[in-house]
Design an enzyme around this catalytic site. Structure first.
Site, PDB file in Angstrom:
ATOM      1  N   ASN A  58     -80.436   1.331  17.687  1.00  0.00           N
ATOM      2  CA  ASN A  58     -80.787   1.226  16.733  1.00  0.00           C
ATOM      3  C   ASN A  58     -81.090  -0.025  16.103  1.00  0.00           C
ATOM      4  OD1 ASN A  58     -82.261   1.869  14.220  1.00  0.00           O
ATOM      5  ND2 ASN A  58     -80.379   2.178  13.362  1.00  0.00           N
ATOM      6  N   HIS A  97     -81.313  -2.973  13.071  1.00  0.00           N
ATOM      7  CA  HIS A  97     -81.541  -2.812  11.380  1.00  0.00           C
ATOM      8  C   HIS A  97     -81.325  -3.874  10.660  1.00  0.00           C
ATOM      9  CE1 HIS A  97     -79.683  -1.232   7.912  1.00  0.00           C
ATOM     10  NE2 HIS A  97     -78.546  -2.529   7.036  1.00  0.00           N
ATOM     11  N   SER A 156     -79.557  -6.310  13.496  1.00  0.00           N
ATOM     12  CA  SER A 156     -78.578  -6.922  14.124  1.00  0.00           C
ATOM     13  C   SER A 156     -78.965  -4.739  14.809  1.00  0.00           C
ATOM     14  CB  SER A 156     -77.464  -5.165  13.217  1.00  0.00           C
ATOM     15  OG  SER A 156     -76.385  -6.617  12.377  1.00  0.00           O
ATOM     16  N   ASP A 179     -75.749   3.637  10.485  1.00  0.00           N
ATOM     17  CA  ASP A 179     -75.665   1.732  10.770  1.00  0.00           C
ATOM     18  C   ASP A 179     -73.326   2.115  11.034  1.00  0.00           C
ATOM     19  OD1 ASP A 179     -78.039   2.007   8.577  1.00  0.00           O
ATOM     20  OD2 ASP A 179     -78.375   1.539  10.516  1.00  0.00           O
TER      21      ASP A 179
END
Ligand code: GRF
Length: 196
Positions: free
Chosen positions: A105, A107, A134, A143
């Site tokens: 993912n 972020h 990130s 996260d």
């Protein structure tokens, strides 16, 4: 490397990834793009002739049932890596378990600072002089997974959420592209990282 990308919004990060993957030399291919709603970003995939799918939570009695369908739709494409890029929903545990660690993912903050759906707004509200972008391996938290790569981005006086997010996104896109390259070329072993 076969990629499935999941989005929820405009898909500017997806767009950048589509452009990168369009280069013959790029060792990763986006085989399908999914969304939790009819996100504008799906148009980018359609422009590249890439199959898209929408699995809306409203169509399911529970989050788990939604997750099962989403997982089934993803696995049909036999991805080597699933990329959440502006995907704004928490994945059910069974889905994370089935895909991890090949589930990453992006972020728009310097995790563990400012996790969650409003990382840019929170950084601005906190008055920090620098935030970041990130790329992490997705775990069951918000996260909280192992950080693969991150980079600092300055917050400038007078920044709004939009101007700050616009400064973060190019950094985020470049990080994501580099991480995918490192995974595709074997420089980065997600299995190692996830165990750490
Ligand atoms: C990206 O910064 C992503 O990290 C965050 O929301 C933004 C999505 O932008 N979760 P887009 O949909 O890629 O334009």
């Amino acid at each position: 490397l076969r990629l499935v990308v999941l989005i929820s919004g405009g898909g500017s990060n997806l767009r950048a990834l589509l452009d990168s993957a369009a280069d013959a030399g790029f060792p990763a291919r986006i085989v399908a793009v999914g969304a939790d709603r009819d996100a504008g970003g799906l148009a980018h995939a359609e422009e590249f002739g890439i199959p898209t799918f929408v699995v809306a939570p409203s169509g399911f009695p529970t989050r788990e049932a939604w997750g099962e369908e989403l997982l089934e739709q993803i696995q049909r494409w036999q991805p080597d890596l699933v990329v959440l890029s502006g995907f704004m929903r928490l994945l059910p545990e069974r889905m994370v378990a089935a895909l991890s660690p090949a589930l990453i993912n992006t972020h728009p903050a310097y995790l563990p600072e400012f996790p969650g759906a409003h990382g840019v707004r929170d950084a601005l509200a906190a008055g920090v002089v620098e935030t970041g972008a990130s790329v992490i391996v997705v775990d069951n938290g918000v996260d909280t997974g192992p950080i693969i790569a991150q980079q600092r981005v300055p917050v400038l006086p007078g920044d709004t959420e939009a101007t700050l997010h616009d400064r973060i996104k190019p950094v985020e896109r470049e990080l994501l592209r580099q991480v995918i390259l490192d995974i595709a070329t074997g420089r980065l072993e997600l299995k190692e990282l996830a165990r750490s």
